[in-house]
Design a protein around this motif. Structure first.
Motif, short mmCIF file in Angstrom:
data_model
loop_
_atom_site.label_atom_id
_atom_site.label_comp_id
_atom_site.label_asym_id
_atom_site.label_seq_id
_atom_site.Cartn_x
_atom_site.Cartn_y
_atom_site.Cartn_z
N LYS A 174 6.38 3.31 -11.32
CA LYS A 174 6.50 4.57 -10.59
C LYS A 174 6.42 5.80 -11.49
O LYS A 174 5.96 6.87 -11.07
CB LYS A 174 7.81 4.59 -9.80
N GLU A 175 6.88 5.68 -12.73
CA GLU A 175 6.91 6.83 -13.62
C GLU A 175 5.52 7.21 -14.14
O GLU A 175 5.30 8.34 -14.55
CB GLU A 175 7.85 6.57 -14.80
N LYS A 176 4.58 6.26 -14.14
CA LYS A 176 3.29 6.51 -14.78
C LYS A 176 2.09 6.43 -13.83
O LYS A 176 0.99 6.85 -14.18
CB LYS A 176 3.08 5.51 -15.93
N ILE A 177 2.28 5.87 -12.65
CA ILE A 177 1.19 5.76 -11.68
C ILE A 177 1.62 6.38 -10.36
O ILE A 177 2.66 6.02 -9.80
CB ILE A 177 0.78 4.29 -11.48
N LEU A 187 -1.76 -0.51 -21.47
CA LEU A 187 -2.08 -1.39 -20.35
C LEU A 187 -1.94 -0.67 -19.02
O LEU A 187 -2.78 -0.82 -18.13
CB LEU A 187 -1.18 -2.63 -20.38
N VAL A 188 -0.88 0.11 -18.89
CA VAL A 188 -0.68 0.87 -17.65
C VAL A 188 -1.84 1.83 -17.42
O VAL A 188 -2.33 1.97 -16.30
CB VAL A 188 0.66 1.63 -17.68
N LYS A 189 -2.30 2.48 -18.49
CA LYS A 189 -3.43 3.40 -18.37
C LYS A 189 -4.70 2.64 -17.96
O LYS A 189 -5.50 3.13 -17.16
CB LYS A 189 -3.66 4.13 -19.69
N LEU A 190 -4.89 1.43 -18.52
CA LEU A 190 -6.07 0.64 -18.16
C LEU A 190 -6.01 0.22 -16.70
O LEU A 190 -7.02 0.27 -15.98
CB LEU A 190 -6.17 -0.60 -19.06
N PHE A 223 0.81 -1.22 0.00
CA PHE A 223 0.00 0.00 0.00
C PHE A 223 0.85 1.27 0.00
O PHE A 223 0.49 2.27 -0.64
CB PHE A 223 -0.92 0.00 1.23
N GLY A 224 2.00 1.24 0.67
CA GLY A 224 2.78 2.46 0.85
C GLY A 224 3.71 2.83 -0.28
O GLY A 224 4.30 3.91 -0.26
N SER A 225 3.85 1.95 -1.29
CA SER A 225 4.78 2.28 -2.38
C SER A 225 4.32 1.66 -3.69
O SER A 225 3.81 0.54 -3.73
CB SER A 225 6.20 1.78 -2.04
N VAL A 226 4.54 2.40 -4.77
CA VAL A 226 4.21 1.93 -6.12
C VAL A 226 5.32 0.99 -6.59
O VAL A 226 6.50 1.29 -6.42
CB VAL A 226 4.08 3.12 -7.10
N PRO A 227 4.97 -0.17 -7.17
CA PRO A 227 6.01 -1.06 -7.71
C PRO A 227 6.94 -0.30 -8.65
O PRO A 227 6.49 0.58 -9.40
CB PRO A 227 5.21 -2.13 -8.44
#
Length: 416
Positions: free
Chosen positions: A44-47, A377-380, A36-40
């Motif tokens: 990280k660059e897009k979400i 896919l990242v956007k979806l 929960f505390g960090s984006v994989p």
């Protein structure tokens, strides 16, 4: 009411099924909470962290509802079977003097209506509370009620003759009735595949030809170089009900359509839409749809053959709470209990489906850019609030697509 050894087998299978489902939900909840505390790193660059946490909260909210649905649906199953619900409903229709065939049809139709009513509160909650809370719901009460009536009408227009046909064949065609029923169901399924795009889907949604001329030109070029022919490229008003985005193929033979949700087109670049389409074309290139249909028809044949045996066994009926065996109660019992016994083969089916997804991704990367498919896919994942960190075992049982990280890394490897 006489219970037997099969009753014990059914109870053990049901308990195993429920415990496994709840255990998988707990695993999924823990996996989502852990990250929960960090984006994989690969996202990280897009979400953003806020978007990642929204997906986590959405996933956990759905799991909480599903916990209750699993327990509630199991209680309903036990009430219908061992609790004597089916036995009572069957007896009530038999006493009306409509004859075996008519009573059987009314028994099945009434059971379907009751089942829909039981599920209605969950559907209302998911639509107007859960989806609304996370900003996805666009359905109003008028549309929701209208859909219910349309579904009921279709059930009567399409389902009623089919049920009559199945029960008549079961009554009249002797020992191998199941082979005739299989032929009817196979023909019906193929007919529905053909009818759905033009006659059924428009009952619920509006479809209009793609009016983005530049995108349409790219799509036409992609279709030409991949050798795919369709009945057209259409945009569906998915925003009428939800802000979730999607795209799909529908139909068979020459009556095939490519359909984009309007919500998907709003957030995608033309190259990304082209990449999504190329992925779907990959499924047709590798004949995944045909393979799935053949597999489905084979499984239905084996299932009906098994029912052909069970329908002659008194222990099958008595073990599930039915005092007076009949064709229609056998059919319903089989449909109710098969998910309990077949659940543990789900990972096999999902593994095959994920293999097909990798093949379709490879096709898309060959005919468009892998980078564009990754971006889409990242956007979806982001726009649909899909968790990026599912539990491995939960995913094996529930997900027909590879998890986000595995799929993205697989596509990145294809770029090298």
């Amino acid at each position: 009411m006489e219970f037997n050894l099969f009753t014990l087998v059914f109870l053990i299978a049901t308990l195993s099924y429920v415990v496994t489902l709840l255990w998988l939900n707990v695993r999924q909840d823990k996996a989502v909470a852990k990250s929960f505390g960090s984006v994989p790193a690969e996202f990280k660059e897009k979400i953003t962290l806020e978007q990642h946490q929204k997906a986590a909260e959405y996933t956990q909210a759905k799991l909480s509802v599903n916990h209750f649905e699993i327990i509630f649906s199991t209680v309903v199953l036990l009430v219908w079977t061992l609790g004597g619900g089916l036995n009572w409903l069957d007896g009530a229709w038999q006493m009306q003097g409509y004859g075996a065939l008519n009573a059987g049809v009314l028994f099945i139709i009434s059971l379907m209506v009751i089942g829909s009513l039981i599920d209605l509160p969950f559907s209302i909650y998911r639509t107007f509370v859960l989806e609304a809370k996370f900003g996805f719901n666009k359905t109003n009460a008028k549309t929701f009620i209208g859909d219910l009536f349309k579904e009921l009408l279709l059930m009567l227009i399409i389902g009623l003759p089919l049920i009559y046909a199945i029960l008549w064949l079961m009554n009249e065609m002797g020992e191998f009735w199941w082979a005739y029923v299989w032929l009817v169901l196979t023909g019906f399924s193929l007919l529905m595949f053909w009818l759905y795009p033009t006659y059924i889907a428009p009952i619920f949604n509006k479809f209009k030809p793609l009016d983005n001329l530049e995108l349409k030109a790219k799509i036409d070029h992609l279709l030409t170089r991949t050798g795919f022919k369709s009945d057209g490229v259409f945009v569906m008003d998915g925003s009428k009900r939800s802000s979730h985005g999607n795209a799909y193929f529908t139909g068979i033979g020459k009556n095939k359509r490519i359909v984009f949700f309007d919500t998907l087109l709003e957030g995608m670049e033309d190259a990304e839409v082209e990449a999504i389409l190329a992925h779907e074309l990959g499924h047709f290139h590798h004949k995944h749809i045909r393979k799935h249909m053949i597999s489905s028809f084979t499984i239905s044949l084996l299932g009906l053959a098994l029912l052909g045996y069970l329908i002659t066994q008194l222990w099958f009926f008595n073990g599930l709470g039915i005092e007076n065996p009949s064709n229609h109660t056998a059919l319903i019992l089989f449909m109710l209990v098969m998910p309990v016994f077949s659940f543990f083969i789900a990972p096999i089916n999902n593994a095959l489906s994920r293999k097909h997804e990798f093949e379709a991704d490879a096709f898309a990367a060959k005919h468009t850019r892998a980078e564009d498919l990754i971006s889409s896919l990242v956007k979806l994942y982001r726009d649909n609030a899909s968790t990026l960190t599912p539990d491995r075992l939960y995913s094996a049982f529930h997900d027909s697509h590879p998890s986000a990280s595995i799929r993205i890394n697989h596509l990145k490897a294809s770029e090298r």
